[in-house]
Scaffold this active site. Sequence first.
Site, PDB file in Angstrom:
ATOM      1  N   GLN A  73       0.846  -1.205   0.000  1.00  0.00           N
ATOM      2  CA  GLN A  73       0.000   0.000   0.000  1.00  0.00           C
ATOM      3  C   GLN A  73       0.874   1.245   0.000  1.00  0.00           C
ATOM      4  O   GLN A  73       1.903   1.291   0.684  1.00  0.00           O
ATOM      5  CB  GLN A  73      -0.874   0.023   1.253  1.00  0.00           C
ATOM      6  CG  GLN A  73      -2.000  -0.996   1.219  1.00  0.00           C
ATOM      7  CD  GLN A  73      -2.811  -0.929   2.503  1.00  0.00           C
ATOM      8  OE1 GLN A  73      -3.305   0.121   2.871  1.00  0.00           O
ATOM      9  NE2 GLN A  73      -2.924  -2.053   3.181  1.00  0.00           N
TER      10      GLN A  73
HETATM   11  N1  LIG Z   1      -7.167 -14.618  -9.224  1.00  0.00           N
HETATM   12  C1  LIG Z   1      -6.076 -14.534  -8.478  1.00  0.00           C
HETATM   13  N2  LIG Z   1      -6.116 -13.873  -7.306  1.00  0.00           N
HETATM   14  C2  LIG Z   1      -4.981 -13.828  -6.574  1.00  0.00           C
HETATM   15  C3  LIG Z   1      -3.759 -14.413  -6.996  1.00  0.00           C
HETATM   16  N3  LIG Z   1      -2.819 -14.168  -6.051  1.00  0.00           N
HETATM   17  C4  LIG Z   1      -3.429 -13.463  -5.086  1.00  0.00           C
HETATM   18  N4  LIG Z   1      -4.730 -13.244  -5.386  1.00  0.00           N
HETATM   19  C5  LIG Z   1      -5.731 -12.504  -4.608  1.00  0.00           C
HETATM   20  O1  LIG Z   1      -5.353 -11.139  -4.613  1.00  0.00           O
HETATM   21  C6  LIG Z   1      -5.724 -10.518  -3.373  1.00  0.00           C
HETATM   22  C7  LIG Z   1      -4.500  -9.846  -2.762  1.00  0.00           C
HETATM   23  O2  LIG Z   1      -3.545 -10.839  -2.371  1.00  0.00           O
HETATM   24  P1  LIG Z   1      -2.444 -10.551  -1.265  1.00  0.00           P
HETATM   25  O3  LIG Z   1      -1.568 -11.763  -1.244  1.00  0.00           O
HETATM   26  O4  LIG Z   1      -3.042 -10.098   0.005  1.00  0.00           O
HETATM   27  O5  LIG Z   1      -1.679  -9.327  -1.946  1.00  0.00           O
HETATM   28  P2  LIG Z   1      -0.430  -8.510  -1.363  1.00  0.00           P
HETATM   29  O6  LIG Z   1       0.445  -8.218  -2.523  1.00  0.00           O
HETATM   30  O7  LIG Z   1       0.182  -9.246  -0.223  1.00  0.00           O
HETATM   31  O8  LIG Z   1      -1.128  -7.162  -0.872  1.00  0.00           O
HETATM   32  P3  LIG Z   1      -0.603  -6.137   0.288  1.00  0.00           P
HETATM   33  O9  LIG Z   1      -0.314  -6.945   1.508  1.00  0.00           O
HETATM   34  O10 LIG Z   1      -1.762  -5.178   0.482  1.00  0.00           O
HETATM   35  O11 LIG Z   1       0.597  -5.451  -0.258  1.00  0.00           O
HETATM   36  C8  LIG Z   1      -6.316 -11.633  -2.503  1.00  0.00           C
HETATM   37  O12 LIG Z   1      -7.716 -11.567  -2.623  1.00  0.00           O
HETATM   38  C9  LIG Z   1      -5.773 -12.906  -3.148  1.00  0.00           C
HETATM   39  O13 LIG Z   1      -6.625 -14.014  -2.970  1.00  0.00           O
HETATM   40  C10 LIG Z   1      -3.751 -15.113  -8.257  1.00  0.00           C
HETATM   41  O14 LIG Z   1      -2.735 -15.652  -8.733  1.00  0.00           O
HETATM   42  N5  LIG Z   1      -4.934 -15.122  -8.945  1.00  0.00           N
END
Ligand SMILES: Nc1nc2c(ncn2[C@@H]2O[C@H](COP(=O)(O)OP(=O)(O)OP(=O)(O)O)[C@@H](O)[C@H]2O)c(=O)[nH]1
Length: 194
Positions: A73
């Site tokens: 974020q």
């Molecule tokens: N369709 C799909 N959704 C995904 C994939 N990888 C993650 N997501 C979804 O994307 C959203 C964000 O995933 P996070 O792993 O929390 O993302 P992050 O990069 O850690 O986000 P921050 O912690 O806010 O920086 C969640 O709803 C996951 O389920 C993927 O390969 N495909």
Amino acid sequence: MGLFDKLAGWLGLKKKEVHVLCLGLDNSGKTTIINKLKPSNAQTQDIVPTIGFSIEKFKTSSLSFTVFDMSGQGRYRNLWEHYYKEGQAIIFVIDSSDKLRMVVAKEELDTLLNHPDIKHRRLPILFFANKMDLRDAISSVKVSQLLSLENIKDKPWHICASDALKGEGLQEGVDWLQDQITQSDSSNEDMRDK
Ligand SMILES: Nc1nc2c(ncn2[C@@H]2O[C@H](COP(=O)(O)OP(=O)(O)OP(=O)(O)O)[C@@H](O)[C@H]2O)c(=O)[nH]1
Ligand SMILES: [Mg+2]
């Protein structure tokens, strides 16, 4: 380090520890990827947006990874640089379906690559072009073009298409990272032997 740890290291029982920074915009899938790399009994079912950062661990055949899973974020991105010195490798995650923010991802990557704590180091960078399961995802080749990855000349890098929900593409990426780290260790040893 205790005597037992030293002995285990000498006997090859203890895996070498590596610190990895997991970076990329919010919602790109960083936490989902790291979660999938953990043993199934250590995986969590509900993943929420990371606040600040969290420290996670997983192992491969020869390495023990400690991952700084940073929040992507905007308000937390200024935290990233405080961990650059600590990092021995980087995992950079891109949401391949988020075309609108690809330019923001590129800006963050360029800022990272130009940071004094990163610029002159030969850190391996593993890119995950994630969310390949989504219909409007662009290919990993296109992601690599939009981020101008071909301009990274002084660091080994690799891009893998991934679907973190199914865990596809993750192992290939981590195998590459492990090879890079173990190779650079053996070349350092070669240098010391000379
Ligand atoms: N369709 C799909 N959704 C995904 C994939 N990888 C993650 N997501 C979804 O994307 C959203 C964000 O995933 P996070 O792993 O929390 O993302 P992050 O990069 O850690 O986000 P921050 O912690 O806010 O920086 C969640 O709803 C996951 O389920 C993927 O390969 N495909
Ligand atoms: Mg997260």
